[in-house]
Design an enzyme around this catalytic site. Structure first.
Site, PDB file in Angstrom:
ATOM      1  N   TYR A 156      51.683  31.765  40.556  1.00  0.00           N
ATOM      2  CA  TYR A 156      51.813  30.572  40.764  1.00  0.00           C
ATOM      3  C   TYR A 156      53.226  30.109  41.312  1.00  0.00           C
ATOM      4  O   TYR A 156      53.433  29.503  42.305  1.00  0.00           O
ATOM      5  CB  TYR A 156      51.293  29.728  39.688  1.00  0.00           C
ATOM      6  CG  TYR A 156      51.554  28.061  40.049  1.00  0.00           C
ATOM      7  CD1 TYR A 156      50.586  27.509  40.766  1.00  0.00           C
ATOM      8  CD2 TYR A 156      52.440  27.362  39.248  1.00  0.00           C
ATOM      9  CE1 TYR A 156      50.760  26.269  41.080  1.00  0.00           C
ATOM     10  CE2 TYR A 156      52.507  25.886  39.538  1.00  0.00           C
ATOM     11  CZ  TYR A 156      51.690  25.580  40.497  1.00  0.00           C
ATOM     12  OH  TYR A 156      51.920  24.017  40.666  1.00  0.00           O
ATOM     13  N   ALA A 158      55.584  32.387  42.138  1.00  0.00           N
ATOM     14  CA  ALA A 158      55.813  33.163  43.617  1.00  0.00           C
ATOM     15  C   ALA A 158      55.275  32.379  44.717  1.00  0.00           C
ATOM     16  O   ALA A 158      55.836  31.957  45.689  1.00  0.00           O
ATOM     17  CB  ALA A 158      55.081  34.364  43.405  1.00  0.00           C
ATOM     18  N   SER A 159      54.079  31.748  44.650  1.00  0.00           N
ATOM     19  CA  SER A 159      53.551  30.868  45.634  1.00  0.00           C
ATOM     20  C   SER A 159      54.319  29.740  45.885  1.00  0.00           C
ATOM     21  O   SER A 159      54.599  29.425  47.050  1.00  0.00           O
ATOM     22  CB  SER A 159      51.951  30.685  45.393  1.00  0.00           C
ATOM     23  OG  SER A 159      51.920  29.308  44.465  1.00  0.00           O
ATOM     24  N   LYS A 160      54.545  28.987  44.871  1.00  0.00           N
ATOM     25  CA  LYS A 160      55.394  27.680  45.291  1.00  0.00           C
ATOM     26  C   LYS A 160      56.839  27.963  45.603  1.00  0.00           C
ATOM     27  O   LYS A 160      57.522  27.272  46.308  1.00  0.00           O
ATOM     28  CB  LYS A 160      55.633  27.105  43.720  1.00  0.00           C
ATOM     29  CG  LYS A 160      53.998  26.471  43.768  1.00  0.00           C
ATOM     30  CD  LYS A 160      53.447  25.545  44.364  1.00  0.00           C
ATOM     31  CE  LYS A 160      52.217  24.640  44.073  1.00  0.00           C
ATOM     32  NZ  LYS A 160      51.757  23.879  45.111  1.00  0.00           N
TER      33      LYS A 160
END
Length: 252
Positions: A156, A158-160
């Protein structure tokens, strides 16, 4: 003239069926925007529609935004109905808290497809001259988890983090097309997902999370109001920034 007005602007919002996306939809409609609301759950989109200012014109796309081959046709149809897009908020997102040993390549892919790739694919479509207004503003909802490390949130976070850095690059590329691009990083916000989490983790753990927010847990409207600023002419000299809305969480 109200610099914060969204009157005569058409705003496309993903994740509009709940949480921050629903709040953004309601607050944008109060500011005079016409809306294209996207979400997977048609019934929940209709619930959002019932909360809007009755003067707002609204179109709906009930679909999985990760199915990018159909996105342009669906958006084109709504642009024909409402007019060219002057604002975009990517609220759709997946959050998972799992220890690293339970992370998998499938989990990383699923989270990145919604949180990052789908938003950038929509931005690519909306940057085309045939769909965009003379000037446009794109807002990506990131998270303080993209800035501050938290256990169990490798995928999560890493995605943000990718949303924040990707939005900066889009800002540099799309400014030549009169498109501003920014991200917003909220901390914990009162949504049904948070309430369910508090029920599961118990009173002591919930109190500890609240304690980490010096101004307390936020409301979805706090994030929506920041979106209104970035979509409006009040922020016409703002691009490539990440606006932190976290009640002091990341200042510690």
């Amino acid at each position: 003239m109200d610099a914060f007005s969204l009157k005569s602007k058409v705003i496309l919002i993903t994740g509009a069926s709940s949480g921050i996306g629903r709040s953004c939809s309601v607050e944008c409609s109060k500011r005079g925007a016409d809306l294209i609301l996207m979400g997977r759950n048609h019934d929940e989109l209709m619930k959002t529609a019932s909360m809007l200012d009755p003067e707002s014109k609204t179109e709906f796309i009930a679909a999985d935004i990760t199915q990018s081959e159909n996105l342009e046709a669906m958006i084109a149809d709504k642009v024909t109905a409402l007019g060219k897009i002057s604002g975009f908020i990517h609220c759709a997102g997946i959050e998972k808290t799992l220890p690293l040993k339970k992370h998998s390549s499938t989990l990383y892919r699923d989270i990145f497809e919604v949180n990052v790739i789908a938003g950038f694919e929509i931005a690519k479509i909306l940057s085309l001259k045939k769909y965009k207004d003379a000037t446009s503003s794109f807002v990506f909802i990131s998270s303080v988890a993209g800035m501050v490390g938290e256990p169990g949130k490798a995928s999560y976070s890493a995605s943000k983090g990718a949303v924040i850095s990707g939005a900066r690059s889009l800002a540099m590329e799309l400014c030549r097309n009169d498109i501003r691009v920014n991200s917003i990083s909220p901390a914990m916000v009162k949504t049904p997902i948070l309430e369910k989490m508090f029920e599961n983790i118990g009173e002591d753990a919930s109190a500890e999370i609240i304690r980490k927010h010096p101004l307390g847990i936020g409301n979805p409207e706090d994030v929506a109001n920041a979106c209104i600023f970035l979509l409006s002419d009040a922020s016409r000299w703002v691009t490539g920034t990440n606006l932190v809305i976290d009640g002091g969480y990341s200042a510690q």
